[in-house]
Design a protein around this motif. Sequence first.
Motif, PDB file in Angstrom:
ATOM      1  N   GLU A  51      -1.729   3.000   6.858  1.00 22.85           N
ATOM      2  CA  GLU A  51      -0.096   2.930   7.214  1.00 22.85           C
ATOM      3  C   GLU A  51       0.351   1.554   7.207  1.00 22.85           C
ATOM      4  O   GLU A  51       1.252   0.975   6.383  1.00 22.85           O
ATOM      5  CB  GLU A  51       0.295   3.567   8.143  1.00 22.85           C
ATOM      6  CG  GLU A  51       0.147   5.151   8.458  1.00 22.85           C
ATOM      7  CD  GLU A  51       0.378   5.613   9.751  1.00 22.85           C
ATOM      8  OE1 GLU A  51       0.880   4.911  10.649  1.00 22.85           O
ATOM      9  OE2 GLU A  51      -0.077   6.667  10.046  1.00 22.85           O
ATOM     10  N   LEU A  52      -0.522   0.517   7.814  1.00 24.31           N
ATOM     11  CA  LEU A  52      -0.198  -0.708   8.081  1.00 24.31           C
ATOM     12  C   LEU A  52      -0.210  -1.577   6.628  1.00 24.31           C
ATOM     13  O   LEU A  52       0.351  -2.423   6.410  1.00 24.31           O
ATOM     14  CB  LEU A  52      -0.977  -1.375   9.165  1.00 24.31           C
ATOM     15  CG  LEU A  52      -0.762  -0.808  10.636  1.00 24.31           C
ATOM     16  CD1 LEU A  52      -1.759  -1.516  11.416  1.00 24.31           C
ATOM     17  CD2 LEU A  52       0.857  -1.155  10.895  1.00 24.31           C
ATOM     18  N   ALA A  53      -1.458  -1.237   5.835  1.00 25.43           N
ATOM     19  CA  ALA A  53      -1.568  -1.677   4.671  1.00 25.43           C
ATOM     20  C   ALA A  53      -0.637  -1.528   3.646  1.00 25.43           C
ATOM     21  O   ALA A  53      -0.246  -2.352   2.907  1.00 25.43           O
ATOM     22  CB  ALA A  53      -2.928  -1.328   4.051  1.00 25.43           C
ATOM     23  N   ALA A  54       0.172  -0.384   3.829  1.00 27.05           N
ATOM     24  CA  ALA A  54       1.583  -0.203   2.975  1.00 27.05           C
ATOM     25  C   ALA A  54       2.713  -0.886   3.414  1.00 27.05           C
ATOM     26  O   ALA A  54       3.581  -0.660   2.547  1.00 27.05           O
ATOM     27  CB  ALA A  54       1.580   1.333   3.059  1.00 27.05           C
ATOM     28  N   GLU A  55       2.380  -1.397   4.576  1.00 24.64           N
ATOM     29  CA  GLU A  55       3.857  -2.294   5.136  1.00 24.64           C
ATOM     30  C   GLU A  55       3.784  -3.522   4.541  1.00 24.64           C
ATOM     31  O   GLU A  55       2.713  -3.950   3.802  1.00 24.64           O
ATOM     32  CB  GLU A  55       3.653  -2.215   6.486  1.00 24.64           C
ATOM     33  CG  GLU A  55       3.685  -0.830   7.310  1.00 24.64           C
ATOM     34  CD  GLU A  55       5.230  -0.328   7.734  1.00 24.64           C
ATOM     35  OE1 GLU A  55       6.144  -1.176   7.494  1.00 24.64           O
ATOM     36  OE2 GLU A  55       5.464   0.478   8.139  1.00 24.64           O
ATOM     37  N   PRO A  56       4.938  -4.267   4.354  1.00 26.74           N
ATOM     38  CA  PRO A  56       4.910  -5.453   4.030  1.00 26.74           C
ATOM     39  C   PRO A  56       4.069  -6.635   4.896  1.00 26.74           C
ATOM     40  O   PRO A  56       3.760  -7.872   4.640  1.00 26.74           O
ATOM     41  CB  PRO A  56       6.376  -5.896   4.018  1.00 26.74           C
ATOM     42  CG  PRO A  56       7.076  -5.051   5.242  1.00 26.74           C
ATOM     43  CD  PRO A  56       6.301  -3.674   4.900  1.00 26.74           C
ATOM     44  N   GLY A  57       3.976  -6.279   6.246  1.00 27.26           N
ATOM     45  CA  GLY A  57       3.248  -6.979   7.229  1.00 27.26           C
ATOM     46  C   GLY A  57       3.382  -6.276   8.427  1.00 27.26           C
ATOM     47  O   GLY A  57       4.132  -5.247   8.846  1.00 27.26           O
ATOM     48  N   VAL A  58       2.947  -7.090   9.825  1.00 30.25           N
ATOM     49  CA  VAL A  58       3.252  -6.669  11.124  1.00 30.25           C
ATOM     50  C   VAL A  58       3.115  -7.999  11.915  1.00 30.25           C
ATOM     51  O   VAL A  58       2.492  -8.659  11.481  1.00 30.25           O
ATOM     52  CB  VAL A  58       1.961  -5.821  11.332  1.00 30.25           C
ATOM     53  CG1 VAL A  58       0.504  -6.513  11.174  1.00 30.25           C
ATOM     54  CG2 VAL A  58       2.083  -5.021  12.573  1.00 30.25           C
ATOM     55  N   ILE A  59       3.931  -7.737  13.001  1.00 32.66           N
ATOM     56  CA  ILE A  59       3.791  -8.626  14.174  1.00 32.66           C
ATOM     57  C   ILE A  59       2.722  -8.254  15.186  1.00 32.66           C
ATOM     58  O   ILE A  59       3.028  -6.960  15.450  1.00 32.66           O
ATOM     59  CB  ILE A  59       5.389  -8.896  14.644  1.00 32.66           C
ATOM     60  CG1 ILE A  59       6.025  -9.500  13.725  1.00 32.66           C
ATOM     61  CG2 ILE A  59       5.127  -9.621  15.874  1.00 32.66           C
ATOM     62  CD1 ILE A  59       7.653  -9.212  13.891  1.00 32.66           C
TER      63      ILE A  59
END
Length: 233
Positions: free
Chosen positions: A103-111
């Motif tokens: 899921e996170l890899a499909a996002e533009p990034g994460v804080i």
Amino acid sequence: MVWTAHVLSLFPEMFPGPLGQSLAGKGLQRGDWAMTVTDIRDFATDRHRTVDDSPFGGGAGMVMRPDVVASAIDAARHKADGITKVIYFSPRGRVMDQALVRELAAEPGVILLCGRFEGVDQRVLEAREVEEVSLGDFILSGGEIAALALMDAVVRLLPGVTGNSASLEEESFADGLLEYPHYTRPPVWEGRAVPDVLLSGHHEKIRDWRQRQSEELTKNRRRDLWDRRERKF
């Protein structure tokens, strides 16, 4: 836009740490992914750069202040340009698994918010809609090691970072099973021989053997994964 991790920590010198090495490090140098690290103390408002205070109600330890943490999160979101998901590492959170990593890899990034002391004031977690994530049923000194683990798991899924993408499809958890055993030369070592099927050159039989091995390992070692897979199918 490359996948970017925005890390908020009281110990920014801990990054990139091991992620500056091997495939992740090469990917970072090439620009396959990016990382920014911010010292939470930069958002303290007193001359002592205080980020924590005693817990209301008493008890041991200190708690990270909501005003300081909120300012750090808000600044990261402003800098992140569209990245809004904030993860705080906590034993109370969702246990990190491969589904979350995808899921996170499909996002533009994460804080990534790395806590210290006894934790973070609950109000800022609620006000900034922070998602809590746990590595498992144990306690770490802070969130930095957990952040490194999460980033490593995500980064290796990003295009260009891992050389052989086929290896990602066959590893543990890719299909809900643990990965089958691996063998290499020499064919006999300390009296232990490689299973004959792997030397046969019969690709269909090898695939069947590996599938059976994955199933047996999962049933014997991770019954929770096996039961979840059985319910799914």
